[in-house]
Every structure is written in structure tokens, then in C-alpha cells.
Design a protein around this motif. Structure first.
Motif, PDB file in Angstrom:
ATOM      1  N   SER A   1      63.181  -7.713  21.683  1.00  0.00           N
ATOM      2  CA  SER A   1      63.387  -6.399  21.324  1.00  0.00           C
ATOM      3  C   SER A   1      62.799  -6.114  20.060  1.00  0.00           C
ATOM      4  CB  SER A   1      64.913  -5.965  21.623  1.00  0.00           C
ATOM      5  OG  SER A   1      65.642  -6.935  20.746  1.00  0.00           O
ATOM      6  N   LYS A   2      63.385  -4.761  19.611  1.00  0.00           N
ATOM      7  CA  LYS A   2      62.957  -4.125  18.281  1.00  0.00           C
ATOM      8  C   LYS A   2      63.225  -5.108  17.304  1.00  0.00           C
ATOM      9  CE  LYS A   2      64.508  -0.507  19.597  1.00  0.00           C
ATOM     10  NZ  LYS A   2      65.097   1.051  19.700  1.00  0.00           N
ATOM     11  N   PRO A   3      62.355  -5.478  15.999  1.00  0.00           N
ATOM     12  CA  PRO A   3      61.245  -4.585  15.892  1.00  0.00           C
ATOM     13  C   PRO A   3      60.052  -4.993  16.572  1.00  0.00           C
ATOM     14  CG  PRO A   3      61.851  -6.323  14.189  1.00  0.00           C
ATOM     15  CD  PRO A   3      62.678  -6.344  15.145  1.00  0.00           C
TER      16      PRO A   3
ATOM     17  N   PRO B   1      57.224  -4.735  19.381  1.00  0.00           N
ATOM     18  CA  PRO B   1      56.857  -3.628  20.133  1.00  0.00           C
ATOM     19  C   PRO B   1      56.921  -3.730  21.650  1.00  0.00           C
ATOM     20  CG  PRO B   1      54.669  -4.980  19.729  1.00  0.00           C
ATOM     21  CD  PRO B   1      55.843  -5.560  19.123  1.00  0.00           C
ATOM     22  N   ASP B   2      57.485  -4.762  22.248  1.00  0.00           N
ATOM     23  CA  ASP B   2      57.441  -4.792  23.707  1.00  0.00           C
ATOM     24  C   ASP B   2      58.214  -3.854  24.277  1.00  0.00           C
ATOM     25  OD1 ASP B   2      56.988  -7.219  21.949  1.00  0.00           O
ATOM     26  OD2 ASP B   2      57.559  -8.763  23.918  1.00  0.00           O
ATOM     27  N   LEU B   3      59.227  -3.285  23.772  1.00  0.00           N
ATOM     28  CA  LEU B   3      59.863  -2.170  24.663  1.00  0.00           C
ATOM     29  C   LEU B   3      59.086  -1.143  24.498  1.00  0.00           C
ATOM     30  CD1 LEU B   3      62.995  -1.804  25.587  1.00  0.00           C
ATOM     31  CD2 LEU B   3      63.415  -0.689  23.658  1.00  0.00           C
ATOM     32  N   LEU B   4      58.473  -0.507  23.722  1.00  0.00           N
ATOM     33  CA  LEU B   4      57.502   0.709  23.570  1.00  0.00           C
ATOM     34  C   LEU B   4      56.318   0.413  24.660  1.00  0.00           C
ATOM     35  CD1 LEU B   4      57.720   1.426  19.965  1.00  0.00           C
ATOM     36  CD2 LEU B   4      59.269   1.911  21.706  1.00  0.00           C
ATOM     37  N   HIS B   5      55.953  -1.037  24.838  1.00  0.00           N
ATOM     38  CA  HIS B   5      54.904  -1.306  25.582  1.00  0.00           C
ATOM     39  C   HIS B   5      55.290  -1.112  26.918  1.00  0.00           C
ATOM     40  CE1 HIS B   5      52.549  -3.787  22.599  1.00  0.00           C
ATOM     41  NE2 HIS B   5      52.399  -2.483  22.194  1.00  0.00           N
ATOM     42  N   VAL B   6      56.552  -1.566  27.256  1.00  0.00           N
ATOM     43  CA  VAL B   6      57.142  -1.498  28.616  1.00  0.00           C
ATOM     44  C   VAL B   6      57.381   0.018  28.990  1.00  0.00           C
ATOM     45  CG1 VAL B   6      59.389  -1.887  30.183  1.00  0.00           C
ATOM     46  CG2 VAL B   6      58.135  -3.721  28.768  1.00  0.00           C
ATOM     47  N   ALA B   7      57.859   0.715  27.948  1.00  0.00           N
ATOM     48  CA  ALA B   7      58.061   2.138  28.262  1.00  0.00           C
ATOM     49  C   ALA B   7      56.664   2.965  28.828  1.00  0.00           C
ATOM     50  CB  ALA B   7      58.587   3.114  27.134  1.00  0.00           C
ATOM     51  N   LEU B   8      55.573   2.546  28.107  1.00  0.00           N
ATOM     52  CA  LEU B   8      54.324   3.148  28.897  1.00  0.00           C
ATOM     53  C   LEU B   8      53.938   2.607  29.985  1.00  0.00           C
ATOM     54  CD1 LEU B   8      52.111   2.892  25.445  1.00  0.00           C
ATOM     55  CD2 LEU B   8      53.507   4.969  26.265  1.00  0.00           C
ATOM     56  N   GLN B   9      54.288   1.171  30.234  1.00  0.00           N
ATOM     57  CA  GLN B   9      53.941   0.908  31.602  1.00  0.00           C
ATOM     58  C   GLN B   9      54.891   1.418  32.624  1.00  0.00           C
ATOM     59  OE1 GLN B   9      54.589  -3.405  31.140  1.00  0.00           O
ATOM     60  NE2 GLN B   9      53.218  -3.575  29.445  1.00  0.00           N
TER      61      GLN B   9
ATOM     62  N   GLU C   1      59.355   0.198  12.638  1.00  0.00           N
ATOM     63  CA  GLU C   1      58.376  -0.961  12.687  1.00  0.00           C
ATOM     64  C   GLU C   1      57.845  -1.193  13.911  1.00  0.00           C
ATOM     65  OE1 GLU C   1      56.353  -4.235  11.475  1.00  0.00           O
ATOM     66  OE2 GLU C   1      57.367  -2.859  10.161  1.00  0.00           O
ATOM     67  N   ALA C   2      58.755  -1.117  14.908  1.00  0.00           N
ATOM     68  CA  ALA C   2      58.148  -1.271  16.263  1.00  0.00           C
ATOM     69  C   ALA C   2      57.253  -0.368  16.824  1.00  0.00           C
ATOM     70  CB  ALA C   2      59.514  -1.224  17.439  1.00  0.00           C
ATOM     71  N   ALA C   3      57.282   0.947  16.496  1.00  0.00           N
ATOM     72  CA  ALA C   3      56.459   2.015  16.904  1.00  0.00           C
ATOM     73  C   ALA C   3      55.018   1.540  15.965  1.00  0.00           C
ATOM     74  CB  ALA C   3      56.849   3.140  16.091  1.00  0.00           C
ATOM     75  N   LYS C   4      55.186   1.279  14.795  1.00  0.00           N
ATOM     76  CA  LYS C   4      54.005   0.895  13.912  1.00  0.00           C
ATOM     77  C   LYS C   4      53.111  -0.243  14.772  1.00  0.00           C
ATOM     78  CE  LYS C   4      54.616   0.288   9.634  1.00  0.00           C
ATOM     79  NZ  LYS C   4      55.023  -0.457   8.389  1.00  0.00           N
TER      80      LYS C   4
END
Length: 221
Positions: free
Chosen positions: A141-143, A145-153, A174-177
Motif C-alpha cells: 500500500s501507500k506510499p 504506487p501499487d494502489l494507484l496502478h490498480v485504480a487505473l487497471q 509520494e504514491a502519486a509521484k
């Protein structure tokens, strides 16, 4: 209107006023296994996933000794506090404003599925969001970036799809960056403006309502 984008929104602390409840839940969970840590130190880590928080707090030794037990108990403590949580001002209006501009929307939470379900109900967001995530969707999980990648997937979008992250903590930024997304931040995480800007936040707002009013100044215009 700008090119259609994907808005990835953190839930805990960004849309739902829950950060201080989570800090108390971690405090109580740690106390239940004989560990007492100052609440202010716990608050500084809220927004980081539970899979990383215990190590960040007390190192590998603390994680090895009590990590799994603390995480399980923390979830139970949140169960008892969730009725005291509520949407932050303008949270649902922000979701509607993003959708009205023609953008897709994913609620990116690393919380437990039962808690995410409760937050979706609080926000009445099931018919607004295109999809949402929970801790079951990621290993780190954060920081990270996996969660943000999954959100796009979840939307069938590639990692470089035009997207924006909205959060409340330095861990979100940090995750967004790391995911290559600009981060717009509400101050409800309790972090200082300088910390958030130094982490890379594109802009800061007091509440989701303030961000909703300022969307024309963001890529979500």
C-alpha cells in the motif's frame, strides 16, 4: 473542458473525516499487545498502509513480534469507531463535480473491504464512482504506487493514462509521484503545508468543497 482524465481519490481522510479515529484505533490495538506509542507518532503515519505502518513505527522487530495481531485488532477498533466518522465538507459534491466534467472516477482505498463499503454508503457514491479499491486489491500500500496502478487497471486504463490523484497526506503525494500523477491535496490529513509542497503536492485546499470550487484551475477543469 480539458481532455477526459481519470481522477483517483483517496477515501480515508480525504473524503471521510477518519484520520484521528484511525490514529486512536492503532493506539488501542498496540496497547492490546502491550505496546504503548504516542498518538502523535501514529498520526504522522496515517495514510500509510497498515502493511507498512508497524515497521515504520517501530522497525522490523516490532513488525515481527506484533504486526499481524496489531493489524487485526486495529480493524476491530475501527469497526467500533466507524459510526463516529462522517464525510468531510463537500466530499460528495467533489465527486459529482468531477463526473459532471466528463472524467472517470476511482475511489482508491487501502482500507478493509467492510470499511470501504461503509464509506461508500456514507458518501452515497456507488452510482457516482466508476470503481473502487480495497486492501484486497494490493500487496503493497501507500506510499508504494501499487494502489494507484490498480485504480487505473480497474478501468482498463494503461499506467500512463491521463490521471490526477486527490489525497490528504504526504504518503498520498509520494504514491502519486511514483505513479506519475499530479497530486492535489486537502489539508484534513493534518500535515503542514510545507511538508505537502515539499513532497510534491500541486495545490492545497482546506476541504473537498474548496477543491470542487477550484476544479477549473486543475487538469480536471
Amino acid at each position: 473542458m480539458s481532455t477526459s482524465r481519470i481522477a483517483v481519490l483517496d477515501v480515508d481522510g480525504t473524503l471521510i473525516d477518519s484520520n484521528y479515529h484511525h490514529a486512536l484505533a492503532w493506539y488501542r490495538a498496540l496497547r492490546s499487545v502491550g505496546e504503548t506509542w504516542p498518538v502523535w507518532r501514529l498520526h504522522r503515519l496515517i495514510g500509510m498502509g497498515g502493511d507498512q505502518l508497524v515497521t515504520a513505527l517501530g522497525g522490523e522487530d516490532l513488525e515481527r513480534r506484533v504486526g499481524d495481531r496489531v493489524r487485526e485488532q486495529q480493524g476491530k477498533e475501527v469497526d467500533g469507531l466507524i459510526e463516529e466518522m462522517a464525510p468531510l465538507p463537500g466530499a460528495r459534491d467533489l465527486l459529482l463535480a468531477i463526473k459532471e466534467r466528463g472524467h472517470r472516477l476511482v475511489l482508491a482505498s487501502s482500507g478493509k473491504e467492510r470499511h470501504v463499503d461503509a464509506f461508500l454508503d456514507m458518501l452515497d457514491a456507488r452510482d457516482i464512482a466508476d470503481d473502487w479499491t480495497s486492501s484486497a486489491d494490493v500487496e503493497a500500500s501507500k506510499p508504494a504506487p501499487d494502489l494507484l496502478h490498480v485504480a487505473l487497471q480497474k478501468l482498463g486504463a494503461p499506467p500512463d493514462a491521463p490521471s490526477v490523484m486527490i489525497g490528504d497526506s504526504v504518503w498520498d503525494v509520494e504514491a502519486a509521484k511514483r505513479a506519475g500523477m499530479p497530486a492535489f491535496v486537502v489539508r484534513s490529513g493534518g500535515f503542514g503545508d510545507d511538508e505537502l509542497r515539499n513532497a510534491g503536492a500541486a495545490a492545497l485546499y482546506d476541504t473537498p468543497a474548496d477543491l470542487a470550487k477550484a476544479l477549473d484551475d486543475t487538469p480536471l477543469a
